[in-house]
Scaffold this motif. Sequence first.
Motif, mmCIF file in Angstrom:
data_model
loop_
_atom_site.group_PDB
_atom_site.id
_atom_site.type_symbol
_atom_site.label_atom_id
_atom_site.label_comp_id
_atom_site.label_asym_id
_atom_site.label_seq_id
_atom_site.Cartn_x
_atom_site.Cartn_y
_atom_site.Cartn_z
ATOM 1 N N THR A 27 0.801 -1.099 0.035
ATOM 2 C CA THR A 27 -0.006 -0.029 0.024
ATOM 3 C C THR A 27 0.846 1.265 0.046
ATOM 4 O O THR A 27 0.383 2.428 -0.134
ATOM 5 N N ARG A 28 2.153 1.207 0.320
ATOM 6 C CA ARG A 28 3.103 2.504 0.609
ATOM 7 C C ARG A 28 3.550 2.854 -0.909
ATOM 8 O O ARG A 28 4.694 3.753 -1.056
ATOM 9 N N GLY A 29 3.409 2.075 -2.119
ATOM 10 C CA GLY A 29 3.954 2.575 -3.174
ATOM 11 C C GLY A 29 5.413 2.630 -3.548
ATOM 12 O O GLY A 29 6.063 3.397 -4.184
ATOM 13 N N ILE A 30 6.326 1.815 -2.749
ATOM 14 C CA ILE A 30 7.659 1.367 -2.769
ATOM 15 C C ILE A 30 7.868 0.533 -4.255
ATOM 16 O O ILE A 30 7.416 -0.818 -4.008
ATOM 17 N N ALA A 31 8.388 1.035 -5.255
ATOM 18 C CA ALA A 31 8.587 0.101 -6.279
ATOM 19 C C ALA A 31 10.083 0.024 -6.606
ATOM 20 O O ALA A 31 10.897 0.640 -5.719
ATOM 21 N N GLY A 32 10.588 -0.772 -7.355
ATOM 22 C CA GLY A 32 11.904 -1.054 -7.664
ATOM 23 C C GLY A 32 12.100 -2.222 -8.638
ATOM 24 O O GLY A 32 11.212 -3.065 -8.999
ATOM 25 N N PRO A 33 13.247 -2.356 -9.227
ATOM 26 C CA PRO A 33 13.261 -3.194 -10.521
ATOM 27 C C PRO A 33 13.869 -4.646 -9.835
ATOM 28 O O PRO A 33 14.726 -5.307 -10.671
ATOM 29 N N TYR A 34 13.389 -4.976 -8.910
ATOM 30 C CA TYR A 34 13.758 -6.566 -8.095
ATOM 31 C C TYR A 34 12.605 -7.351 -8.022
ATOM 32 O O TYR A 34 11.446 -6.819 -7.933
ATOM 33 N N ALA A 35 13.013 -8.710 -7.775
ATOM 34 C CA ALA A 35 12.048 -9.476 -7.544
ATOM 35 C C ALA A 35 11.252 -9.247 -6.036
ATOM 36 O O ALA A 35 11.993 -8.591 -5.284
ATOM 37 N N GLU A 36 10.103 -9.580 -5.892
ATOM 38 C CA GLU A 36 9.415 -9.277 -4.592
ATOM 39 C C GLU A 36 9.465 -10.378 -3.658
ATOM 40 O O GLU A 36 9.302 -11.567 -3.930
ATOM 41 N N ILE A 37 9.729 -10.312 -2.320
ATOM 42 C CA ILE A 37 9.378 -11.196 -1.080
ATOM 43 C C ILE A 37 8.216 -10.513 -0.609
ATOM 44 O O ILE A 37 8.222 -9.434 -0.010
ATOM 45 N N GLU A 38 6.988 -11.295 -0.651
ATOM 46 C CA GLU A 38 5.920 -10.739 0.105
ATOM 47 C C GLU A 38 5.710 -11.712 1.389
ATOM 48 O O GLU A 38 5.713 -12.996 1.276
ATOM 49 N N THR A 39 5.144 -10.935 2.269
ATOM 50 C CA THR A 39 5.048 -11.257 3.733
ATOM 51 C C THR A 39 3.790 -11.564 4.136
ATOM 52 O O THR A 39 3.257 -12.100 5.212
ATOM 53 N N THR A 321 10.878 14.388 2.540
ATOM 54 C CA THR A 321 10.714 13.192 2.167
ATOM 55 C C THR A 321 9.842 13.030 0.988
ATOM 56 O O THR A 321 8.548 13.569 1.092
ATOM 57 N N VAL A 322 10.037 12.544 -0.034
ATOM 58 C CA VAL A 322 9.105 12.233 -1.313
ATOM 59 C C VAL A 322 8.145 11.183 -0.921
ATOM 60 O O VAL A 322 8.422 10.007 -0.470
ATOM 61 N N VAL A 323 6.651 11.407 -0.880
ATOM 62 C CA VAL A 323 5.862 10.644 -0.492
ATOM 63 C C VAL A 323 5.012 9.925 -1.824
ATOM 64 O O VAL A 323 4.751 8.838 -1.967
ATOM 65 N N ARG A 324 4.776 11.075 -2.617
ATOM 66 C CA ARG A 324 4.123 10.615 -4.036
ATOM 67 C C ARG A 324 4.867 11.158 -5.203
ATOM 68 O O ARG A 324 4.908 12.649 -5.110
ATOM 69 N N ALA A 325 5.171 10.557 -6.098
ATOM 70 C CA ALA A 325 5.937 11.204 -7.251
ATOM 71 C C ALA A 325 5.931 9.882 -8.354
ATOM 72 O O ALA A 325 6.107 8.975 -7.689
ATOM 73 N N ASP A 326 6.475 10.365 -9.382
ATOM 74 C CA ASP A 326 6.415 9.302 -10.401
ATOM 75 C C ASP A 326 7.942 8.702 -10.252
ATOM 76 O O ASP A 326 8.832 9.188 -9.686
ATOM 77 N N ALA A 327 8.258 7.623 -11.118
ATOM 78 C CA ALA A 327 9.485 6.676 -10.787
ATOM 79 C C ALA A 327 10.621 7.545 -10.897
ATOM 80 O O ALA A 327 11.617 7.482 -10.553
ATOM 81 N N GLU A 328 10.791 8.386 -12.396
ATOM 82 C CA GLU A 328 11.603 9.356 -12.598
ATOM 83 C C GLU A 328 12.066 10.291 -11.475
ATOM 84 O O GLU A 328 13.235 10.519 -11.401
ATOM 85 N N THR A 329 11.079 11.026 -10.911
ATOM 86 C CA THR A 329 11.404 12.014 -9.971
ATOM 87 C C THR A 329 11.958 11.129 -8.702
ATOM 88 O O THR A 329 13.067 11.602 -8.025
ATOM 89 N N VAL A 330 11.371 10.057 -8.290
ATOM 90 C CA VAL A 330 12.150 9.495 -7.041
ATOM 91 C C VAL A 330 13.470 9.011 -7.500
ATOM 92 O O VAL A 330 14.404 9.331 -6.550
ATOM 93 N N ALA A 331 13.680 8.576 -8.742
ATOM 94 C CA ALA A 331 15.163 8.102 -8.912
ATOM 95 C C ALA A 331 16.012 9.364 -8.838
ATOM 96 O O ALA A 331 17.160 9.190 -8.558
ATOM 97 N N ARG A 332 15.585 10.482 -9.527
ATOM 98 C CA ARG A 332 16.398 11.615 -9.836
ATOM 99 C C ARG A 332 16.656 12.155 -8.358
ATOM 100 O O ARG A 332 17.838 12.782 -8.036
ATOM 101 N N LEU A 333 15.714 12.241 -7.279
ATOM 102 C CA LEU A 333 15.905 12.957 -6.224
ATOM 103 C C LEU A 333 15.966 12.181 -4.935
ATOM 104 O O LEU A 333 16.601 12.723 -4.001
ATOM 105 N N GLY A 334 15.646 10.855 -5.019
ATOM 106 C CA GLY A 334 15.841 9.976 -3.985
ATOM 107 C C GLY A 334 14.565 10.316 -2.907
ATOM 108 O O GLY A 334 14.071 11.301 -2.848
ATOM 109 N N ARG A 335 14.014 9.213 -2.404
ATOM 110 C CA ARG A 335 12.621 9.435 -1.575
ATOM 111 C C ARG A 335 13.164 10.069 -0.313
ATOM 112 O O ARG A 335 12.400 10.786 0.492
ATOM 113 N N PHE A 336 14.307 9.610 0.176
ATOM 114 C CA PHE A 336 14.563 10.275 1.687
ATOM 115 C C PHE A 336 15.569 11.380 1.685
ATOM 116 O O PHE A 336 16.552 11.399 0.693
#
Length: 366
Positions: A27-39, A321-336
């Motif tokens: 639910t928190r919108g954390i994306a990435g180019p990796y396989a996922e482990i779901e808990t 902290t970036v909470v909501r933005a597109d992937a390009e913005t997050v990659a460019r600026l960093g979330r934290f």
Amino acid sequence: MRPETEADLAKLVAGLENPVRIVGGGTRGIAGPYAEIETGALRGITLYEPGALTLVARAGTPLAEITAVLEAEGQHLAFEPMDHRGLLGTQGEPTIGGVVAANISGPRRIQAGACRDFLLGVRYVDGRGQVIKNGGRVMKNVTGYDLVKLMGGSWGTLGVLTEVSLKVLPKPERVATLSVRVRDAGTAVRVLSTALRSPFEVTGAAYDPDAGKALLRVEGFAGSVAYRTGRLTAELSRFGEITEEAGADTLWAVIRDAHPFHGQDGDVWRLSVKPGDAAEVSARAEADQLLFDWGGGLVWLRVPKGTDLRARLGVFSGHATVVRADAETVARLGRFQPETAAVSTLTNGLRAKFDPRGLFNPGLMG
């Protein structure tokens, strides 16, 4: 990858060869180019003792399930975790493991503390595939390193939570909200600060510029709430018109979930600042929309897409902290907020100990 048990998870991690992203309810919108482990399969309340104010649950347990069980006993999670779905447009169900991993804490943080302050114990799988337990089921049960507090807010970068122990509290008998009409953010911060410095145990202090209101929450036994709201009204009357708002639970859920930003275009940021700096810093932000919580210590801002808010603010005491933005913005600026050299050395050393192969959520926190 969706392990069914803690043992399955440990075996899975031990055999990993590539980085993974840790997902609870998604639910928190954390994306990435990796396989996922779901808990999500690691779910269920394993212990609940209302008399001892203690609850133990597996990390994938839906927050709604925990809330319902506590509600039946007149209790709650006092740190009132935010639901990000409306703000981020995500699906799924928030899980208690995700709440703890991100240290999600709502308006009552100013009085009761953050999520990590209610953590009694944790179980998690580290980067070697080892199951680690720390803490217990009572507040004073910490020996050696306090890994419990360290895991709260680590965003899955140190290990995969499998179980958490939490202190819970009785729900208040009555909740009242005072609304003070204010003309600007500076006046609002003075109202909130005056109320928080008072002896009247304010448990919520927010400012909604769109409504022109500073909001103050008082909770407890009915007689005590009536007395304290009366005293606060007298104390704050010099600032503006004061009324008591109806529907306190709904109103504070709106603040908690940054509801005014739902469905609005643009990026959403949150600033952690000294409350006394909130008005000045937010003015420099030139945001399209603002919302203050924590007496001004938490500032929500909505800005045009792609805005580098940190550059716009310049030097300030706090974190953006970036909470909501597109992937390009997050990659460019960093979330934290970028770490200082000293802090980066410390955090990199911690990750090397907990996750020596760099498996968990790489790049998320710097």
